[in-house]
Design a protein around this motif. Structure first.
Motif, PDB file in Angstrom:
ATOM      1  N   PHE A   1       4.339  10.282  -5.228  1.00 28.18           N
ATOM      2  CA  PHE A   1       5.533   8.979  -5.428  1.00 28.18           C
ATOM      3  C   PHE A   1       6.195   9.091  -5.900  1.00 28.18           C
ATOM      4  O   PHE A   1       6.364   9.785  -7.979  1.00 28.18           O
ATOM      5  CB  PHE A   1       4.989   7.909  -5.195  1.00 28.18           C
ATOM      6  CG  PHE A   1       3.675   7.801  -4.725  1.00 28.18           C
ATOM      7  CD1 PHE A   1       3.959   7.871  -3.638  1.00 28.18           C
ATOM      8  CD2 PHE A   1       1.805   7.869  -5.218  1.00 28.18           C
ATOM      9  CE1 PHE A   1       2.679   7.631  -2.342  1.00 28.18           C
ATOM     10  CE2 PHE A   1       1.056   8.239  -4.520  1.00 28.18           C
ATOM     11  CZ  PHE A   1       0.793   7.373  -3.152  1.00 28.18           C
TER      12      PHE A   1
ATOM     13  N   ASP B   1       6.600   2.805  -6.420  1.00 31.46           N
ATOM     14  CA  ASP B   1       5.643   2.722  -6.390  1.00 31.46           C
ATOM     15  C   ASP B   1       4.654   2.861  -7.210  1.00 31.46           C
ATOM     16  O   ASP B   1       3.317   2.695  -6.173  1.00 31.46           O
ATOM     17  CB  ASP B   1       5.488   2.110  -5.164  1.00 31.46           C
ATOM     18  CG  ASP B   1       6.403   1.112  -4.103  1.00 31.46           C
ATOM     19  OD1 ASP B   1       6.667  -0.396  -4.614  1.00 31.46           O
ATOM     20  OD2 ASP B   1       7.598   1.543  -3.593  1.00 31.46           O
ATOM     21  N   ARG B   2       3.930   3.257  -8.356  1.00 28.80           N
ATOM     22  CA  ARG B   2       3.894   4.208  -8.699  1.00 28.80           C
ATOM     23  C   ARG B   2       2.824   3.313  -9.060  1.00 28.80           C
ATOM     24  O   ARG B   2       3.032   2.074  -9.985  1.00 28.80           O
ATOM     25  CB  ARG B   2       4.189   4.911  -9.986  1.00 28.80           C
ATOM     26  CG  ARG B   2       4.962   6.244  -9.080  1.00 28.80           C
ATOM     27  CD  ARG B   2       5.717   7.472  -9.815  1.00 28.80           C
ATOM     28  NE  ARG B   2       5.812   8.495  -9.744  1.00 28.80           N
ATOM     29  CZ  ARG B   2       6.736   9.186 -10.282  1.00 28.80           C
ATOM     30  NH1 ARG B   2       6.823   8.931 -12.264  1.00 28.80           N
ATOM     31  NH2 ARG B   2       7.359  10.126  -9.447  1.00 28.80           N
TER      32      ARG B   2
ATOM     33  N   TYR C   1      -5.310  -0.361  -0.379  1.00 30.52           N
ATOM     34  CA  TYR C   1      -4.292  -0.358  -1.324  1.00 30.52           C
ATOM     35  C   TYR C   1      -3.451   0.787  -1.170  1.00 30.52           C
ATOM     36  O   TYR C   1      -1.906   0.677  -1.589  1.00 30.52           O
ATOM     37  CB  TYR C   1      -4.092  -1.210  -2.846  1.00 30.52           C
ATOM     38  CG  TYR C   1      -3.085  -1.279  -3.934  1.00 30.52           C
ATOM     39  CD1 TYR C   1      -1.941  -1.965  -3.124  1.00 30.52           C
ATOM     40  CD2 TYR C   1      -2.622  -0.511  -4.259  1.00 30.52           C
ATOM     41  CE1 TYR C   1      -1.115  -2.231  -3.977  1.00 30.52           C
ATOM     42  CE2 TYR C   1      -0.970  -0.530  -5.214  1.00 30.52           C
ATOM     43  CZ  TYR C   1      -0.726  -1.582  -5.146  1.00 30.52           C
ATOM     44  OH  TYR C   1       0.543  -1.602  -5.896  1.00 30.52           O
ATOM     45  N   SER C   2      -3.659   2.352  -0.849  1.00 26.95           N
ATOM     46  CA  SER C   2      -3.387   3.226  -2.078  1.00 26.95           C
ATOM     47  C   SER C   2      -4.385   4.623  -1.557  1.00 26.95           C
ATOM     48  O   SER C   2      -5.485   3.875  -1.634  1.00 26.95           O
ATOM     49  CB  SER C   2      -2.788   3.837  -3.385  1.00 26.95           C
ATOM     50  OG  SER C   2      -2.281   4.291  -3.569  1.00 26.95           O
TER      51      SER C   2
ATOM     52  N   GLU D   1      -0.171  10.602  -9.292  1.00 30.76           N
ATOM     53  CA  GLU D   1       0.948   9.796  -8.983  1.00 30.76           C
ATOM     54  C   GLU D   1       1.805  10.276  -9.273  1.00 30.76           C
ATOM     55  O   GLU D   1       2.583   9.829  -8.375  1.00 30.76           O
ATOM     56  CB  GLU D   1       0.216   8.499  -9.639  1.00 30.76           C
ATOM     57  CG  GLU D   1       0.805   7.313  -9.264  1.00 30.76           C
ATOM     58  CD  GLU D   1       0.280   6.283  -7.811  1.00 30.76           C
ATOM     59  OE1 GLU D   1       0.090   5.261  -7.531  1.00 30.76           O
ATOM     60  OE2 GLU D   1      -0.923   7.209  -7.290  1.00 30.76           O
TER      61      GLU D   1
ATOM     62  N   TYR E   1       8.652  -2.689  -0.194  1.00 32.59           N
ATOM     63  CA  TYR E   1       8.693  -1.489  -1.226  1.00 32.59           C
ATOM     64  C   TYR E   1       9.784  -1.615  -1.934  1.00 32.59           C
ATOM     65  O   TYR E   1      10.998  -2.312  -1.577  1.00 32.59           O
ATOM     66  CB  TYR E   1       8.819  -0.389  -0.650  1.00 32.59           C
ATOM     67  CG  TYR E   1       7.057   0.299   0.788  1.00 32.59           C
ATOM     68  CD1 TYR E   1       6.259   0.400  -0.325  1.00 32.59           C
ATOM     69  CD2 TYR E   1       6.973  -0.005   1.572  1.00 32.59           C
ATOM     70  CE1 TYR E   1       4.597   1.077   0.703  1.00 32.59           C
ATOM     71  CE2 TYR E   1       6.041   0.457   2.624  1.00 32.59           C
ATOM     72  CZ  TYR E   1       5.283   0.856   1.748  1.00 32.59           C
ATOM     73  OH  TYR E   1       4.237   1.213   2.424  1.00 32.59           O
TER      74      TYR E   1
ATOM     75  N   ALA F   1      -3.743   8.362  -1.998  1.00 30.44           N
ATOM     76  CA  ALA F   1      -2.598   9.991  -2.351  1.00 30.44           C
ATOM     77  C   ALA F   1      -3.599  11.752  -2.231  1.00 30.44           C
ATOM     78  O   ALA F   1      -4.701  11.110  -2.419  1.00 30.44           O
ATOM     79  CB  ALA F   1      -2.112  10.342  -3.172  1.00 30.44           C
TER      80      ALA F   1
ATOM     81  N   MET G   1       0.610  -1.330   0.034  1.00 28.32           N
ATOM     82  CA  MET G   1       0.127  -0.045  -0.295  1.00 28.32           C
ATOM     83  C   MET G   1       0.740   1.094  -0.202  1.00 28.32           C
ATOM     84  O   MET G   1       1.315   1.530   0.838  1.00 28.32           O
ATOM     85  CB  MET G   1      -0.937   0.232   1.240  1.00 28.32           C
ATOM     86  CG  MET G   1      -1.811   1.582   1.389  1.00 28.32           C
ATOM     87  SD  MET G   1      -0.968   2.130   2.740  1.00 28.32           S
ATOM     88  CE  MET G   1      -1.784   3.546   2.442  1.00 28.32           C
ATOM     89  N   ALA G   2       0.083   2.440  -0.520  1.00 27.38           N
ATOM     90  CA  ALA G   2       1.276   3.620  -1.085  1.00 27.38           C
ATOM     91  C   ALA G   2       0.759   4.617   0.293  1.00 27.38           C
ATOM     92  O   ALA G   2      -0.696   4.891  -0.295  1.00 27.38           O
ATOM     93  CB  ALA G   2       1.584   3.954  -2.503  1.00 27.38           C
ATOM     94  N   SER G   3       0.772   5.631   0.650  1.00 25.97           N
ATOM     95  CA  SER G   3       0.333   7.014   0.659  1.00 25.97           C
ATOM     96  C   SER G   3       1.140   8.092   1.330  1.00 25.97           C
ATOM     97  O   SER G   3       2.371   7.879   1.055  1.00 25.97           O
ATOM     98  CB  SER G   3      -0.533   6.272   1.983  1.00 25.97           C
ATOM     99  OG  SER G   3       1.439   6.130   3.607  1.00 25.97           O
TER     100      SER G   3
END
Length: 386
Positions: free
Chosen positions: A42, A45-46, A90-91, A38, A153, A93, A1-3
């Protein structure tokens, strides 16, 4: 998961700005803006344009965007595993210009709401240990850390695992240690290892033990190569390791032969299963030619037993391959399962396959395989019956 949730102070009224933002489902017309968010948020991990398109069009997920007078300001992506009551963030932003006004909490709340509408009991996520703003947000919203992924990551940073209950929890069994299968045909041995370790914490997980158990209990041929394990063979192996087991089948063995085309393979499969049945008789393993229903399964779980159950993954992952899962408890009308298969092509991690809450009605449909609707289960207890 990205944040990407960094916050900074503003001189204007942040609450008013957040209230002016509209949160809605993403559409294909949002693709350019999503890709722009995105890129702005980031360095690695885009998500690609193609990924966003797939999530909007085909993904078993919810992709929400926040929109103000100047266009999109952020998004949140929540994934679901079919047939279960688990959601995964999962993400998430936010554009730099939209930070510091509380919009991240608005998006998180919207994501939780849609997960709740999908019948999910929990929402899980991963976050970098150095993302202090995101960790503070999740903690404030009631998320609790329950684990860590090492080297998660793209830049090899670890990930902290958090979870929030979306409905009031009921007392439930403690989840046994989780092990993900390392081959396409070792779901049965992976479940056996999890059951063995639940009763013997000193047992060490590993591929050697995984394939040793497979070798001791395999009997299924697949057209593409090695096959998996059948229930009586697994029961015999577990009994020889000191556990008390009983088998429930909806039909007399031999099993899994309808899909085997070659005569010599069908004969070998039949002979092996007949030999396992003789061993089961010698070990006094009960083999019931009746399916294990939800009532009997609940009763066994209530007595501290575990169940290794044959399921079809078609509802969850679109696969028609026979598959074994470990059922270890129940809560809020859901069975709690460890699924040893992690669907990495669908961006899954162990977080999406362990401790899955599956509605009992869905599990009833899932616990059948093939045209003959075969049902098979192994109840596993700590000590062999006298």
């Amino acid at each position: 998961m990205a944040s990407s949730l960094g916050e900074k102070k503003r001189l204007h009224n942040p609450a008013a700005e957040a209230a002016e933002m509209q949160v809605r489902a993403a559409t294909l017309s949002d693709l350019d803006a999503l890709v722009g968010i995105e890129a702005a948020c980031f360095d690695s991990d885009r998500l690609s344009r193609r990924s966003f398109r797939d999530f909007i069009h085909h993904g078993h997920c919810t992709l929400l965007v926040s929109e103000g007078g100047d266009g999109l300001t952020g998004y949140i992506l929540v994934l679901y595993r079919r047939g279960t009551a688990l959601a995964r963030l999962y993400s998430i932003a936010l554009m730099p210009s939209a930070r510091g006004i509380g919009l991240s909490a608005v998006l998180m709340t919207a994501g939780e709401d849609v997960a709740r509408e999908h019948g999910c009991l929990s929402l899980r996520l991963e976050v970098r240990p150095d993302n202090a703003a995101a960790i503070a947000l999740y903690t404030d919203l009631g998320y609790k850390q329950f684990g860590t992924y090492l080297d998660y990551y793209e830049d090899h940073a670890d990930a902290l695992r958090f979870e929030k209950r979306l409905v009031r929890p009921m007392p439930s069994a403690t989840a046994p240690s989780y092990y993900s299968q390392t081959s396409e045909f070792t779901c049965g041995p992976a479940c056996m290892m999890m059951a063995l370790k639940a009763f013997d914490p000193a047992l060490e997980f590993g591929r050697v033990e995984e394939f040793r158990l497979w070798r001791e209990s395999t009997t299924v041929f697949m057209q593409t190569g090695h096959g998996g394990c059948e229930p009586v063979g697994m029961a015999v192996t577990l009994a020889r390791k000191g556990l008390s087991v009983e088998v429930f089948l909806s039909q007399e063995p031999p099993l899994f032969i309808d899909s085997v085309r070659l005569k010599d393979q069908r004969e070998a499969l039949t002979l092996i299963q007949e030999d396992y049945r003789r061993e089961a008789d010698e070990l006094n393993i009960p083999v019931h030619i009746e399916p294990l229903d939800n009532i009997a399964l609940s009763a066994a779980l209530g007595e501290g037993a575990y169940a290794i159950v044959l399921v079809s993954l078609y509802q969850m992952l679109g696969s028609r391959t026979p598959h074994w899962v470990l059922v270890y408890g129940e809560e809020n009308g859901r069975f709690l399962i460890h699924d040893p298969w992690v669907e990495k092509d669908a961006l899954e991690t162990e977080s999406a396959a362990a401790a899955l809450p599956v509605p009992k009605e869905a599990f009833e449909r899932m616990a059948r395989w093939g045209r003959g609707r075969l049902r098979a289960a192994i109840i596993v207890r700590k000590e062999q019956a006298e």
